[in-house]
Design a protein around this motif. Sequence first.
Motif, PDB file in Angstrom:
ATOM      1  N   THR A 160      43.045  48.031  49.511  1.00  0.00           N
ATOM      2  CA  THR A 160      43.952  46.907  49.797  1.00  0.00           C
ATOM      3  C   THR A 160      44.900  46.566  48.655  1.00  0.00           C
ATOM      4  O   THR A 160      45.995  46.066  48.891  1.00  0.00           O
ATOM      5  CB  THR A 160      43.150  45.637  50.130  1.00  0.00           C
ATOM      6  OG1 THR A 160      42.348  45.271  48.987  1.00  0.00           O
ATOM      7  CG2 THR A 160      42.262  45.852  51.347  1.00  0.00           C
ATOM      8  N   GLY A 161      44.477  46.775  47.412  1.00  0.00           N
ATOM      9  CA  GLY A 161      45.283  46.346  46.276  1.00  0.00           C
ATOM     10  C   GLY A 161      45.265  44.841  46.072  1.00  0.00           C
ATOM     11  O   GLY A 161      46.147  44.278  45.423  1.00  0.00           O
ATOM     12  N   VAL A 162      44.251  44.166  46.612  1.00  0.00           N
ATOM     13  CA  VAL A 162      44.146  42.718  46.523  1.00  0.00           C
ATOM     14  C   VAL A 162      43.927  42.286  45.072  1.00  0.00           C
ATOM     15  O   VAL A 162      43.372  43.032  44.261  1.00  0.00           O
ATOM     16  CB  VAL A 162      43.000  42.221  47.438  1.00  0.00           C
ATOM     17  CG1 VAL A 162      41.645  42.564  46.847  1.00  0.00           C
ATOM     18  CG2 VAL A 162      43.134  40.752  47.740  1.00  0.00           C
ATOM     19  N   ASP A 163      44.367  41.062  44.745  1.00  0.00           N
ATOM     20  CA  ASP A 163      44.242  40.549  43.379  1.00  0.00           C
ATOM     21  C   ASP A 163      42.913  39.849  43.134  1.00  0.00           C
ATOM     22  O   ASP A 163      42.341  39.946  42.046  1.00  0.00           O
ATOM     23  CB  ASP A 163      45.369  39.540  43.084  1.00  0.00           C
ATOM     24  CG  ASP A 163      46.743  40.145  43.215  1.00  0.00           C
ATOM     25  OD1 ASP A 163      47.068  41.038  42.419  1.00  0.00           O
ATOM     26  OD2 ASP A 163      47.499  39.722  44.110  1.00  0.00           O
ATOM     27  N   SER A 164      42.446  39.083  44.126  1.00  0.00           N
ATOM     28  CA  SER A 164      41.234  38.280  43.987  1.00  0.00           C
ATOM     29  C   SER A 164      40.340  38.502  45.203  1.00  0.00           C
ATOM     30  O   SER A 164      40.833  38.691  46.313  1.00  0.00           O
ATOM     31  CB  SER A 164      41.565  36.785  43.873  1.00  0.00           C
ATOM     32  OG  SER A 164      42.409  36.535  42.771  1.00  0.00           O
ATOM     33  N   LEU A 165      39.041  38.411  44.971  1.00  0.00           N
ATOM     34  CA  LEU A 165      38.102  38.671  46.053  1.00  0.00           C
ATOM     35  C   LEU A 165      36.991  37.628  46.055  1.00  0.00           C
ATOM     36  O   LEU A 165      36.257  37.475  45.071  1.00  0.00           O
ATOM     37  CB  LEU A 165      37.492  40.064  45.903  1.00  0.00           C
ATOM     38  CG  LEU A 165      36.601  40.545  47.045  1.00  0.00           C
ATOM     39  CD1 LEU A 165      37.403  40.695  48.333  1.00  0.00           C
ATOM     40  CD2 LEU A 165      35.921  41.875  46.675  1.00  0.00           C
ATOM     41  N   ALA A 166      36.896  36.886  47.156  1.00  0.00           N
ATOM     42  CA  ALA A 166      35.786  35.957  47.358  1.00  0.00           C
ATOM     43  C   ALA A 166      34.591  36.760  47.849  1.00  0.00           C
ATOM     44  O   ALA A 166      34.694  37.484  48.837  1.00  0.00           O
ATOM     45  CB  ALA A 166      36.160  34.885  48.376  1.00  0.00           C
ATOM     46  N   VAL A 167      33.468  36.633  47.154  1.00  0.00           N
ATOM     47  CA  VAL A 167      32.306  37.462  47.455  1.00  0.00           C
ATOM     48  C   VAL A 167      31.161  36.611  47.992  1.00  0.00           C
ATOM     49  O   VAL A 167      31.015  35.431  47.665  1.00  0.00           O
ATOM     50  CB  VAL A 167      31.846  38.240  46.203  1.00  0.00           C
ATOM     51  CG1 VAL A 167      32.880  39.299  45.846  1.00  0.00           C
ATOM     52  CG2 VAL A 167      31.606  37.303  45.020  1.00  0.00           C
ATOM     53  N   ALA A 168      30.358  37.236  48.825  1.00  0.00           N
ATOM     54  CA  ALA A 168      29.187  36.587  49.413  1.00  0.00           C
ATOM     55  C   ALA A 168      27.972  36.916  48.565  1.00  0.00           C
ATOM     56  O   ALA A 168      27.473  38.044  48.577  1.00  0.00           O
ATOM     57  CB  ALA A 168      28.981  37.065  50.853  1.00  0.00           C
TER      58      ALA A 168
END
Length: 275
Positions: A160-168
Amino acid sequence: MMRIREKLRECRNSGQAILATNFYNFETLTAVLKAAQAVDAPVMLQLTRSSIEYMGLGQAVRMGRQGLADYGLEGWIHLDHGPSLELVQRCLDAGFDSVMIDASEKPFGENVAETRRVVEMARPYGAQVEAELGYVPKLGQQQGGGFTTPEDAACFVEQTGVDSLAVAIGSAHGFYKETPHLDIERLKAIRAATDVVLVLHGSSGIPHPMVREAIAAGISKVNLATEIKDTFMRALKSELAASDEIDLRKVFPRAVDPVVKLLEEKYRMTGSARR
């Protein structure tokens, strides 16, 4: 002013975290700004779809920007739990510094595809993008299960190249029926497997030492929403029950003060308070 992407990377590298606070009206916005000014903390103002629908997109953004300017604060505006590409686009056009697309309840491939699309949409605006991976229960949903794996996180970030990731890792939105227990070892493994900023959703009700442990293990952004609403409404109900005052301009400020005190503690909890 530093862009939020760079600020979050700075936090990741220094082992600190930004407290990202939702606001719902003028009073809760004022509480956030007063608390941040009191402890000299950077501000990440968050708006959900329901708050945008309630206040109006343009008005909510103008309130946030003007408030940051009036209080002389370093701050940014972020779309929290964006449910659609259409709302993400509207927020980008309105000047949001950061947007979250939440396709976490969809199959992995669909989550990847939607997140990658938002990354492409945000690039011309210079906005940072957050996504969610795994099962972080929303209000009314059952807690437990669906934790983020390091392998899935690494694959998701790469695709995805996402900057931030909310994790479970054991948190949930809303209040907890039992004391939550965050899977810190899992968080450390995700941190080692990826190079993105990691986000903790559902911090309301998590003991402060546990949040600080999560920050030390790799969390760089801590979301806070439920406790803000709850503290304001409890204080407001108490004021209304004890008074016949009809001037909301006199009653509402009394409900702001407890929220300010709450947030001062939360800013210190994350390590973002500079005094």
